[in-house]
Design an enzyme around this catalytic site. Structure first.
Site, PDB file in Angstrom:
ATOM      1  CG  HIS A 185      -1.761  -0.973   1.626  1.00 56.71           C
ATOM      2  ND1 HIS A 185      -1.380  -2.123   2.244  1.00 56.71           N
ATOM      3  CD2 HIS A 185      -3.116  -1.055   1.489  1.00 56.71           C
ATOM      4  CE1 HIS A 185      -2.446  -2.886   2.454  1.00 56.71           C
ATOM      5  NE2 HIS A 185      -3.507  -2.267   2.002  1.00 56.71           N
ATOM      6  CG  ASP A 227       1.906  -0.803   3.319  1.00 52.69           C
ATOM      7  OD1 ASP A 227       0.794  -1.319   3.257  1.00 52.69           O
ATOM      8  OD2 ASP A 227       2.746  -0.860   2.400  1.00 52.69           O
TER       9      ASP A 227
HETATM   10  C1  XUL Z   1      -7.524  -6.295   4.768  1.00 50.70           C
HETATM   11  C2  XUL Z   1      -6.748  -6.768   3.586  1.00 50.70           C
HETATM   12  C3  XUL Z   1      -5.939  -5.715   2.909  1.00 50.70           C
HETATM   13  C4  XUL Z   1      -5.947  -5.823   1.427  1.00 50.70           C
HETATM   14  C5  XUL Z   1      -5.237  -4.713   0.709  1.00 50.70           C
HETATM   15  O1  XUL Z   1      -8.234  -7.286   5.402  1.00 50.70           O
HETATM   16  O2  XUL Z   1      -6.771  -7.913   3.253  1.00 50.70           O
HETATM   17  O3  XUL Z   1      -4.632  -5.759   3.391  1.00 50.70           O
HETATM   18  O4  XUL Z   1      -5.373  -7.021   1.005  1.00 50.70           O
HETATM   19  O5  XUL Z   1      -5.690  -3.455   1.083  1.00 50.70           O
END
Ligand code: XUL
Ligand code: CO
Length: 438
Positions: A102, A105
């Site tokens: 992300h 992060d």
């Molecule tokens: C949350 C989840 C996230 C997604 C990406 O439960 O799985 O980490 O994979 O945003």
């Protein structure tokens, strides 16, 4: 510099099922060919940045437990920079061909959107260097639209139009960096795209806004020449009470209703299936039948706990079911087996990150081998085909091809008086058969 943080851990090698070495693969042999492709190509393993580098073991009752030596005394952008080479050292030693992240992060939140973008650019340059050094590729990127308080009511579904605008700006930038890093996909997980109470919610309007948002993303991808696969990741709840992308069927319905299905596939997560009250096999069959089986967030929940524990999957029967469904629908193309999984709060040693991923990789390798053996044996698929064999006769073909009406079928059954007796479903026989391969 690959030996800096884990000098005692070398590249993880395949040693076979008899090995007692916890830092070796017992089943994952990347170059072994199964049904014409190597295990590496079938499984397309991917490691995630968020849990691996940012997960410190905090929970809603307790502080972080895993104090990583490489983080000591660092914060903000310096901490973000320090994590990059460690992440790639772990990924490289595990032999991960892919990773996922992300925006927020890999890089910290800035005071303004402009500053956040600058921080992200700084880290993206480092990610790019590491990708070039190691050959590890980006499976998918995504924007984190759920941690910051501005997203408390949602991102694309927020009642605050400026939060929609901010989210658009953030996804625009995330698409640009994903494209720059050669990402093969881009995922939307709607962590705050749902509601806490219907008393304050205009659901119809929120869904229309979400669809508008995704169309804008599709348009922008076209504009910048990003050809990666878009994914929606279903999850029914947590952090919201109800998320609009609640399961595979709900996502498919939404995508069809708003003319988005040509642009999206599903990124299915095992633990999310459990939270939705489904097996992962169910979710994969729903997506596969619609031609929308895109990628897998590979983890598991704990059936005795009702939340998203994101544990590493070590259960060979589940992995076998998953690989069977995957192979049935042609396997992974742009997607991967992405370890959206974290070590337990009590597993505080950096080495635990290795044990966890090795276990996950070996479990999916077992699943792949078991599934290939079941397919080669052929009895399971033959039994399913046999179960529908009446449809292969004259009547079945005629119905399937549109040659019958209610009136013609009534005429036939009035003449016959009763349908042919049903055959056994043979559930236990088939369960035993599958068990013979696990
Ligand atoms: C949350 C989840 C996230 C997604 C990406 O439960 O799985 O980490 O994979 O945003
Ligand atoms: Co996930």
């Amino acid at each position: 510099m690959t030996t800096e943080n884990f000098p005692d851990i070398k590249s993880i090698a395949y040693e076979g099922p008899a090995s007692k070495n916890p830092l070796a693969f017992k089943h994952y042999k990347p170059d072994e060919v199964i049904e014409g492709k190597t295990m590496r190509e079938h499984l397309r393993f991917s490691i995630v940045y968020w849990h691996t580098m940012c997960g410190q073991g905090a929970d809603m009752f307790g502080a972080p437990t895993a104090l990583r030596p490489w983080e000591s005394g660092l914060s903000g952008l310096d901490l973000a920079k320090a994590r990059v080479p460690v992440f790639f050292e772990i990924a490289e030693k595990l032999g991960m061909p892919y990773y996922a992240f992300h925006d927020r992060d890999v890089a910290p939140h800035g005071k303004t959107l402009r500053q956040s973008n600058e921080y992200l650019d700084t880290i993206v340059a480092l990610l790019k260097e590491q990708q070039q050094r190691t050959g590890i590729k980006l499976l998918w990127g995504t924007a984190q639209l759920f941690v910051h308080p501005r997203f408390m009511h949602g991102a694309a579904t927020s009642p605050n139009v400026e939060v929609f605008a901010y989210s658009a700006a953030q996804v625009k930038k995330a698409l640009e960096v994903t494209h720059e890093l050669g990402g093969e996909g881009y995922t939307f997980w709607g962590g705050r795209e749902g509601y806490a109470t219907l008393w304050n919610t205009d659901m119809k309007r929120e869904l229309e806004h979400l669809a508008k948002f995704l169309h804008l993303a599709v348009d922008y991808a076209k504009e910048i020449g990003f050809k990666g696969q878009f994914y929606i990741e279903p999850k029914p709840k947590e952090p919201t009470k109800h998320q609009y992308d609640s399961d595979a069927a709900a996502c498919l319905n939404f995508l069809r209703e708003f003319d988005l299905l040509p642009h999206f596939k599903l990124n299915l997560e095992t633990n999310h299936a459990t939270l939705a009250g489904h097996s992962m096999q169910h979710e994969m069959e729903v997506a596969g039948a619609a031609g929308a089986l895109g990628s897998l967030d590979a983890n598991t929940g704990d059936l005795l706990l009702g939340w998203d524990t994101d544990q590493f999957l070590t259960d060979a029967p589940t992995a076998t079911q998953m690989m069977l469904s995957l192979m049935k629908y042609g396997g992974l193309t742009t997607g991967g087996v992405n370890f959206d999984a974290k070590v337990r709060r009590e597993s505080v040693d950096p080495e635990d990150l290795f044990f966890a991923h090795i276990g996950g990789m070996d479990t999916f390798a077992r699943g792949l081998k078991n599934a290939a053996a079941i397919r080669a044996d052929g009895r399971l698929s033959a039994a399913v085909k046999q179960r529908y064999s009446s449809w292969d006769g004259t009547l079945g073909k005629s119905i399937e091809q549109g040659g019958e009406t209610f009136a013609s079928l009534e005429k036939l059954m009035l003449e016959k008086g009763e349908a042919t007796a049903n055959a056994s479903g043979r559930q236990e026989f088939l369960e035993n058969l599958v068990n013979d391969f696990i």
